[in-house]
Design a protein around this motif. Structure first.
Motif, PDB file in Angstrom:
ATOM      1  N   TYR A 111      16.958  21.256  35.136  1.00  0.00           N
ATOM      2  CA  TYR A 111      18.490  21.242  33.728  1.00  0.00           C
ATOM      3  C   TYR A 111      19.070  20.432  33.577  1.00  0.00           C
ATOM      4  CZ  TYR A 111      22.951  23.348  32.735  1.00  0.00           C
ATOM      5  OH  TYR A 111      24.013  24.171  31.957  1.00  0.00           O
ATOM      6  N   LEU A 112      19.488  20.101  34.057  1.00  0.00           N
ATOM      7  CA  LEU A 112      20.347  18.312  34.339  1.00  0.00           C
ATOM      8  C   LEU A 112      19.581  17.473  33.835  1.00  0.00           C
ATOM      9  CD1 LEU A 112      22.108  18.547  37.502  1.00  0.00           C
ATOM     10  CD2 LEU A 112      22.819  19.042  35.450  1.00  0.00           C
ATOM     11  N   THR A 145      24.311   7.092  41.989  1.00  0.00           N
ATOM     12  CA  THR A 145      25.150   7.814  40.810  1.00  0.00           C
ATOM     13  C   THR A 145      23.787   8.880  39.687  1.00  0.00           C
ATOM     14  OG1 THR A 145      26.503   5.395  40.671  1.00  0.00           O
ATOM     15  CG2 THR A 145      25.982   7.233  38.498  1.00  0.00           C
ATOM     16  N   TYR A 146      24.162   9.654  40.292  1.00  0.00           N
ATOM     17  CA  TYR A 146      23.711  10.668  39.591  1.00  0.00           C
ATOM     18  C   TYR A 146      23.922  10.664  37.920  1.00  0.00           C
ATOM     19  CZ  TYR A 146      20.211  14.249  38.511  1.00  0.00           C
ATOM     20  OH  TYR A 146      19.387  14.878  37.771  1.00  0.00           O
ATOM     21  N   VAL A 147      23.295  10.661  36.737  1.00  0.00           N
ATOM     22  CA  VAL A 147      23.451  10.626  35.539  1.00  0.00           C
ATOM     23  C   VAL A 147      22.695  11.660  34.853  1.00  0.00           C
ATOM     24  CG1 VAL A 147      24.171   9.556  33.321  1.00  0.00           C
ATOM     25  CG2 VAL A 147      24.265   7.927  35.611  1.00  0.00           C
ATOM     26  N   PRO A 148      23.179  12.893  34.916  1.00  0.00           N
ATOM     27  CA  PRO A 148      23.045  14.411  34.347  1.00  0.00           C
ATOM     28  C   PRO A 148      22.756  14.080  32.813  1.00  0.00           C
ATOM     29  CG  PRO A 148      25.415  14.228  34.080  1.00  0.00           C
ATOM     30  CD  PRO A 148      25.203  13.206  35.151  1.00  0.00           C
ATOM     31  N   GLN A 149      21.472  14.771  32.250  1.00  0.00           N
ATOM     32  CA  GLN A 149      20.806  14.322  30.853  1.00  0.00           C
ATOM     33  C   GLN A 149      20.719  15.949  30.413  1.00  0.00           C
ATOM     34  OE1 GLN A 149      21.053  11.994  28.646  1.00  0.00           O
ATOM     35  NE2 GLN A 149      21.719  10.929  30.393  1.00  0.00           N
ATOM     36  N   ILE A 150      21.934  16.675  30.247  1.00  0.00           N
ATOM     37  CA  ILE A 150      22.163  18.024  30.230  1.00  0.00           C
ATOM     38  C   ILE A 150      21.276  18.664  29.364  1.00  0.00           C
ATOM     39  CG2 ILE A 150      23.121  20.246  30.036  1.00  0.00           C
ATOM     40  CD1 ILE A 150      24.171  18.529  32.250  1.00  0.00           C
ATOM     41  N   GLU A 152      21.373  21.998  27.787  1.00  0.00           N
ATOM     42  CA  GLU A 152      21.403  22.785  26.740  1.00  0.00           C
ATOM     43  C   GLU A 152      21.080  24.073  27.087  1.00  0.00           C
ATOM     44  OE1 GLU A 152      25.044  22.689  27.621  1.00  0.00           O
ATOM     45  OE2 GLU A 152      25.232  21.114  27.133  1.00  0.00           O
ATOM     46  N   GLY A 153      20.023  24.249  26.432  1.00  0.00           N
ATOM     47  CA  GLY A 153      18.975  25.518  25.983  1.00  0.00           C
ATOM     48  C   GLY A 153      18.635  26.121  27.055  1.00  0.00           C
ATOM     49  N   LEU A 154      18.840  25.447  28.403  1.00  0.00           N
ATOM     50  CA  LEU A 154      17.265  26.356  29.343  1.00  0.00           C
ATOM     51  C   LEU A 154      18.928  27.146  30.389  1.00  0.00           C
ATOM     52  CD1 LEU A 154      16.275  23.862  31.400  1.00  0.00           C
ATOM     53  CD2 LEU A 154      14.887  24.690  29.469  1.00  0.00           C
ATOM     54  N   LEU A 155      20.458  27.343  30.077  1.00  0.00           N
ATOM     55  CA  LEU A 155      20.752  28.319  30.212  1.00  0.00           C
ATOM     56  C   LEU A 155      21.644  29.083  29.559  1.00  0.00           C
ATOM     57  CD1 LEU A 155      22.404  29.083  33.262  1.00  0.00           C
ATOM     58  CD2 LEU A 155      24.509  26.864  32.032  1.00  0.00           C
ATOM     59  N   LEU A 156      22.148  30.625  30.085  1.00  0.00           N
ATOM     60  CA  LEU A 156      22.621  31.282  29.862  1.00  0.00           C
ATOM     61  C   LEU A 156      23.031  32.117  30.128  1.00  0.00           C
ATOM     62  CD1 LEU A 156      19.355  33.520  27.099  1.00  0.00           C
ATOM     63  CD2 LEU A 156      21.222  31.895  26.975  1.00  0.00           C
ATOM     64  N   HIS A 157      24.476  32.597  29.243  1.00  0.00           N
ATOM     65  CA  HIS A 157      24.819  33.418  29.879  1.00  0.00           C
ATOM     66  C   HIS A 157      25.833  34.433  29.720  1.00  0.00           C
ATOM     67  CE1 HIS A 157      27.137  29.650  31.376  1.00  0.00           C
ATOM     68  NE2 HIS A 157      27.125  28.789  30.052  1.00  0.00           N
ATOM     69  N   ALA A 158      26.688  35.557  30.010  1.00  0.00           N
ATOM     70  CA  ALA A 158      26.403  36.821  29.776  1.00  0.00           C
ATOM     71  C   ALA A 158      26.178  37.423  28.085  1.00  0.00           C
ATOM     72  CB  ALA A 158      27.558  37.928  30.344  1.00  0.00           C
ATOM     73  N   GLU A 159      27.778  36.834  28.420  1.00  0.00           N
ATOM     74  CA  GLU A 159      27.333  37.158  26.115  1.00  0.00           C
ATOM     75  C   GLU A 159      26.316  37.111  25.683  1.00  0.00           C
ATOM     76  OE1 GLU A 159      29.653  33.177  27.456  1.00  0.00           O
ATOM     77  OE2 GLU A 159      30.013  34.830  27.987  1.00  0.00           O
ATOM     78  N   ASP A 160      25.552  35.557  26.205  1.00  0.00           N
ATOM     79  CA  ASP A 160      24.310  35.611  25.539  1.00  0.00           C
ATOM     80  C   ASP A 160      23.261  36.455  25.527  1.00  0.00           C
ATOM     81  OD1 ASP A 160      25.502  32.311  24.703  1.00  0.00           O
ATOM     82  OD2 ASP A 160      25.118  32.533  26.545  1.00  0.00           O
TER      83      ASP A 160
END
Length: 280
Positions: A111-112, A145-150, A152-160
Motif C-alpha cells: 500500500y505504501l 527515512t521511509y518515503v511512502p508512495q501511497i 490509493e486505489g488499494l484501500l477502501l473504507h466503509a462508505e466505499d
C-alpha cells in the motif's frame, strides 16, 4: 520478486544483500498480545526485527475503523523507518500463524508503494524444519527515512464498500471461517453475520494441509468462481486475515484487488449498515 519465497531463497539473500535485506518477524497471537514478542525473544531468524501487529501496524481502536485500524500512512512510514526499513529495502516477513500476520505487513508495504516485499513460505517453523540457524540476538536497527508512495486505489473504507453493495462489477470476499460468515457464531465482534452480497472464501484455504501456500495454479483453481475482470474487495474481522487472501489473489493473477481494512468490526460500528445472515 515473488510474493511468496522459500527458506533457501531467504538464506541466499541474507548472504548476498546484507543490510539491504530486512527480515521481519511478525508472530502474533490474537488475544495474547505478548506471545509473539516472547517467541521472538526466545528465537528468531538472524538479524530479524520484530514487527508488532498492534503496536506497529495498527492505530488505537476508536469508535470506527475496526479492531485493528490502519495508522495514518505517514505514521506508518515513520515507524517503518524507525525499524530500519527504507523504501529500497528488500523485506521478507514471516510468522507462525499461516502467514496471516506477515501478510498484513506485506499489504501495508504494498500500500505504501513498496515492491520488494515477500512472505516466507511456511514461516518460522519451516525455516527451522529446513535446518537453518536461529538466534536470540536482538538487533539494534539503524533508523532510516521511509518515503511512502501511497497506492490509493488499494484501500477502501466503509462508505466505499456501502456504495458498492450489489454492484455488478464488484465482488465482496469474506475471509472469515464459514460459521462466522453465516452468523452461526461470533466469538469476537459485537454482531454476527456478513456484509450483504459477500461470498465466503476462508483465508486458510489458500494453504496446503502442510501449512504451505498453494502454488499459482492451485490458487487459480481455488478462486475459479471469481471472474478475473471484476473488482475484488476483500475483508475479514479486522483487516488482518483478509491480507493472505489479497496476497493469494494477486499471486493467482487477479489485478484489481482491494482491501476493506476496517472489515466486519468496522462495518457493524455503523448502526445503519445492513447485515446478512446465512447463505447468499
Amino acid at each position: 520478486m515473488s510474493y511468496i519465497v522459500d527458506s533457501h531463497w531467504v538464506k541466499d539473500q541474507i548472504e548476498r544483500l546484507g543490510e539491504n535485506l530486512v527480515l521481519a518477524d511478525c508472530r502474533f497471537v490474537l488475544g495474547q498480545s505478548e506471545s509473539g514478542r516472547n517467541a521472538y525473544a526466545e528465537s528468531h531468524l538472524p538479524g530479524a526485527i520484530y514487527v508488532d501487529l498492534e503496536k506497529d501496524l495498527s492505530a488505537p481502536v476508536g469508535e470506527h475503523g475496526g479492531r485493528h485500524p490502519l495508522p495514518d500512512p505517514q505514521l506508518l512510514a515513520d515507524r517503518l523507518g524507525q525499524l530500519g526499513i527504507r523504501s529500497s529495502s528488500t523485506v521478507v516477513a514471516y510468522d507462525d500463524q499461516g502467514g496471516a500476520m506477515a501478510s498484513r505487513l506485506w499489504w501495508v508495504l504494498h500500500y505504501l508503494g513498496h515492491d520488494k516485499v515477500s512472505v516466507l513460505n511456511g514461516g518460522f517453523a519451516q525455516w527451522v524444519k529446513d535446518g537453518y540457524e536461529t538466534t536470540k540476538v536482538i538487533p539494534d536497527p539503524t533508523p532510516r527515512t521511509y518515503v511512502p508512495q501511497i497506492r490509493e486505489g488499494l484501500l477502501l473504507h466503509a462508505e466505499d464498500v456501502k456504495a458498492r453493495l450489489h454492484r455488478p462489477g464488484t465482488i465482496l470476499v469474506d475471509s472469515r471461517e464459514p460459521k462466522r460468515y453465516l452468523g452461526l457464531e461470533e466469538p469476537i465482534d459485537k454482531a454476527a453475520g456478513h456484509i450483504p452480497g459477500a461470498v465466503n472464501l476462508f483465508w486458510k484455504e489458500v494453504l496446503t494441509t502442510q501449512g504451505l501456500w498453494k502454488n499459482e495454479e492451485d490458487l487459480k483453481g481455488h478462486f475459479a468462481q471469481l471472474p478475473s475482470d471484476r473488482e475484488i474487495v476483500v475483508y475479514c474481522g479486522s483487516g488482518v486475515t483478509a491480507c493472505p487472501n489479497v496476497l493469494a489473489l494477486k499471486s493467482a493473477g487477479f489485478a484489481n484487488v482491494k482491501l476493506y481494512a476496517g472489515s466486519w468490526s468496522d462495518w457493524i460500528s455503523y448502526g445503519e449498515n445492513p447485515v446478512a445472515i446465512g447463505e447468499e
